[in-house]
Design a protein around this motif. Structure first.
Motif, mmCIF file in Angstrom:
data_model
loop_
_atom_site.group_PDB
_atom_site.id
_atom_site.type_symbol
_atom_site.label_atom_id
_atom_site.label_comp_id
_atom_site.label_asym_id
_atom_site.label_seq_id
_atom_site.Cartn_x
_atom_site.Cartn_y
_atom_site.Cartn_z
ATOM 1 N N ASP A 143 17.414 13.859 -32.543
ATOM 2 C CA ASP A 143 16.626 14.943 -31.956
ATOM 3 C C ASP A 143 16.044 14.450 -30.629
ATOM 4 O O ASP A 143 15.287 13.474 -30.614
ATOM 5 C CB ASP A 143 15.498 15.338 -32.909
ATOM 6 C CG ASP A 143 14.891 16.688 -32.542
ATOM 7 O OD1 ASP A 143 14.642 16.895 -31.334
ATOM 8 O OD2 ASP A 143 14.658 17.515 -33.441
ATOM 9 N N PRO A 144 16.381 15.096 -29.509
ATOM 10 C CA PRO A 144 15.933 14.599 -28.201
ATOM 11 C C PRO A 144 14.455 14.842 -27.930
ATOM 12 O O PRO A 144 13.943 14.380 -26.919
ATOM 13 C CB PRO A 144 16.803 15.393 -27.218
ATOM 14 C CG PRO A 144 17.074 16.677 -27.924
ATOM 15 C CD PRO A 144 17.205 16.315 -29.379
ATOM 16 N N PHE A 162 22.837 16.171 -29.845
ATOM 17 C CA PHE A 162 21.444 16.583 -30.012
ATOM 18 C C PHE A 162 21.341 17.888 -30.799
ATOM 19 O O PHE A 162 21.693 18.948 -30.280
ATOM 20 C CB PHE A 162 20.778 16.809 -28.639
ATOM 21 C CG PHE A 162 20.734 15.594 -27.760
ATOM 22 C CD1 PHE A 162 20.619 14.327 -28.285
ATOM 23 C CD2 PHE A 162 20.813 15.738 -26.376
ATOM 24 C CE1 PHE A 162 20.569 13.210 -27.459
ATOM 25 C CE2 PHE A 162 20.752 14.639 -25.545
ATOM 26 C CZ PHE A 162 20.632 13.365 -26.087
ATOM 27 N N LEU A 164 18.812 20.699 -31.873
ATOM 28 C CA LEU A 164 17.537 21.014 -31.220
ATOM 29 C C LEU A 164 17.122 22.447 -31.515
ATOM 30 O O LEU A 164 17.951 23.353 -31.573
ATOM 31 C CB LEU A 164 17.685 20.821 -29.707
ATOM 32 C CG LEU A 164 16.439 20.987 -28.839
ATOM 33 C CD1 LEU A 164 15.407 19.914 -29.158
ATOM 34 C CD2 LEU A 164 16.811 20.929 -27.371
ATOM 35 N N PHE A 167 12.416 22.805 -26.774
ATOM 36 C CA PHE A 167 11.993 21.631 -26.023
ATOM 37 C C PHE A 167 10.914 22.063 -25.048
ATOM 38 O O PHE A 167 11.065 23.084 -24.361
ATOM 39 C CB PHE A 167 13.187 21.047 -25.250
ATOM 40 C CG PHE A 167 13.092 19.564 -25.028
ATOM 41 C CD1 PHE A 167 13.823 18.693 -25.804
ATOM 42 C CD2 PHE A 167 12.268 19.046 -24.044
ATOM 43 C CE1 PHE A 167 13.746 17.327 -25.607
ATOM 44 C CE2 PHE A 167 12.185 17.693 -23.834
ATOM 45 C CZ PHE A 167 12.925 16.821 -24.616
ATOM 46 N N ASP A 172 15.223 20.572 -21.911
ATOM 47 C CA ASP A 172 16.577 20.520 -22.450
ATOM 48 C C ASP A 172 17.567 21.205 -21.508
ATOM 49 O O ASP A 172 18.666 20.705 -21.274
ATOM 50 C CB ASP A 172 16.624 21.155 -23.834
ATOM 51 C CG ASP A 172 16.055 22.566 -23.863
ATOM 52 O OD1 ASP A 172 15.203 22.868 -23.007
ATOM 53 O OD2 ASP A 172 16.459 23.356 -24.729
ATOM 54 N N LYS A 237 14.398 12.557 -18.279
ATOM 55 C CA LYS A 237 15.444 13.516 -17.925
ATOM 56 C C LYS A 237 16.769 12.811 -17.677
ATOM 57 O O LYS A 237 17.829 13.271 -18.130
ATOM 58 C CB LYS A 237 15.033 14.305 -16.677
ATOM 59 C CG LYS A 237 16.091 15.305 -16.215
ATOM 60 C CD LYS A 237 15.651 16.028 -14.943
ATOM 61 C CE LYS A 237 16.759 16.935 -14.424
ATOM 62 N NZ LYS A 237 16.356 17.620 -13.167
ATOM 63 N N LEU A 240 18.239 11.815 -21.039
ATOM 64 C CA LEU A 240 18.793 12.929 -21.804
ATOM 65 C C LEU A 240 20.024 13.537 -21.142
ATOM 66 O O LEU A 240 20.809 14.215 -21.815
ATOM 67 C CB LEU A 240 17.725 14.006 -21.994
ATOM 68 C CG LEU A 240 16.501 13.602 -22.833
ATOM 69 C CD1 LEU A 240 15.516 14.755 -22.930
ATOM 70 C CD2 LEU A 240 16.913 13.136 -24.220
ATOM 71 N N TRP A 246 24.858 19.479 -27.006
ATOM 72 C CA TRP A 246 23.559 20.006 -27.415
ATOM 73 C C TRP A 246 23.806 21.116 -28.437
ATOM 74 O O TRP A 246 24.368 22.159 -28.101
ATOM 75 C CB TRP A 246 22.803 20.573 -26.214
ATOM 76 C CG TRP A 246 22.427 19.564 -25.176
ATOM 77 C CD1 TRP A 246 23.260 18.926 -24.308
ATOM 78 C CD2 TRP A 246 21.111 19.079 -24.889
ATOM 79 N NE1 TRP A 246 22.553 18.074 -23.500
ATOM 80 C CE2 TRP A 246 21.225 18.149 -23.827
ATOM 81 C CE3 TRP A 246 19.833 19.356 -25.413
ATOM 82 C CZ2 TRP A 246 20.123 17.487 -23.303
ATOM 83 C CZ3 TRP A 246 18.742 18.693 -24.888
ATOM 84 C CH2 TRP A 246 18.891 17.767 -23.844
ATOM 85 N N GLU A 248 22.094 23.766 -30.109
ATOM 86 C CA GLU A 248 20.836 24.518 -30.002
ATOM 87 C C GLU A 248 20.700 25.496 -31.173
ATOM 88 O O GLU A 248 21.502 26.409 -31.327
ATOM 89 C CB GLU A 248 20.802 25.297 -28.679
ATOM 90 C CG GLU A 248 20.716 24.426 -27.437
ATOM 91 C CD GLU A 248 19.282 24.164 -27.008
ATOM 92 O OE1 GLU A 248 18.354 24.506 -27.772
ATOM 93 O OE2 GLU A 248 19.101 23.632 -25.902
#
Length: 280
Positions: A143-144, A162, A164, A167, A172, A237, A240, A246, A248
């Motif tokens: 999890d970022p 990731f 997620l 964020f 993100d 940043k 990541l 990602w 989401e």
């Protein structure tokens, strides 16, 4: 459909012959509960899963679908639980906007320092790091929101994925290089709907402009740690930006439609328990 497609996309990162090796660096509580069903599915596909978690983590449990490796940290379990709970009270409490921002800034700084301390316990654990280095993982699932797992992925030179659900500050989307539309998407803690008057658009844009300062303030401890571990000056940043995919957990019914990059995949409903379909 999108949930199945994104899981297949994730599986494609792993070796097809005999299953891949996945390193998981989870967060506690609801973050872990949302991730657990995905790990069970990956284990059933024949992938080897190793999860690393601090000794104070109260949610991550030993189970047959993964190998759990714990590492010691300085903070006690009850102390961490109390401080995280106090952060939730500030997030969901109905207070005036200015009071919420001030209280949240103080709490976020505290929680950030706690998670950084826990991350130090992992990254500076020489025996555990040597074990992870020799395991030759194919990907890191993390999890970022707490970038510890991504720092570890860069240190191990491993792809990262990731999962997620949101964020702060839209970091993100910035890290994934997605276009942002600050005047039109309501910012966190704004009580505006999607129908905003001109002055609300202006306030929304001003709040967006100070987001980067607030997040940089909270991320500074991790930037110092990442720079020390990776032996070069980096920002969160930049750390990541190396995320491969990602996942989401968003739904445009509840969120705002937005342009995304090809490596951003929406997996709404992936963590929902399957129910019997309704009869006609």
């Amino acid at each position: 459909y999108s949930s199945s497609a994104s899981v297949l996309l994730f599986l494609s990162l792993l070796r097809s012959a005999g299953g891949g090796k996945l390193l998981v660096v989870p967060m506690d509580k609801s973050h872990w509960l949302s991730l657990r069903s995905l790990l069970v599915a990956l284990s059933q596909k024949g992938h080897q899963i190793v999860t690393v978690a601090p000794e104070v983590n109260s949610s991550v449990e030993a189970f047959e679908y993964h190998t759990l490796k714990r590492y010691p940290v300085l903070l006690g379990r009850e102390e961490l639980r109390a401080r995280v709970r106090s952060l939730g009270d500030e997030l969901f409490g109905r207070k005036p906007f200015r009071e919420r921002i001030t209280a949240l800034l103080e709490k976020v700084q505290l929680i950030s320092s706690l998670y950084t301390s826990s991350c130090c316990g992992l990254l500076h654990n020489r025996d555990l790091m040597q074990c992870l280095q020799s395991s030759e993982f194919d990907a890191v699932l993390t999890d970022p929101l707490v970038p510890c797992g991504q720092i570890l992925a860069l240190h191990l030179s491993v792809l990262s994925v990731f999962p997620l659900r949101g964020f702060p500050c839209g970091s993100d989307l910035q890290a994934a290089q997605c276009p942002g539309l600050p005047p039109y998407v309501t910012r966190t803690f704004r009580d505006s709907s999607d129908h905003m008057m001109f002055i609300e658009h202006v306030e929304n844009s001003v709040l967006k402009s100070i987001d980067s300062f607030l997040c940089r303030f909270a991320c500074l401890p991790f930037e110092l740690l990442a720079s020390d571990v990776l032996h070069k000056q980096v920002t969160v940043k930049e750390v990541l930006c190396h995320g491969s995919i990602w996942l989401e957990r968003m739904d445009f019914v509840l969120e705002y439609p937005m342009p995304v990059m090809p490596n951003v995949v929406f997996t709404e409903g992936i963590n929902c328990r399957k129910k019997k379909p309704l009869s006609q």
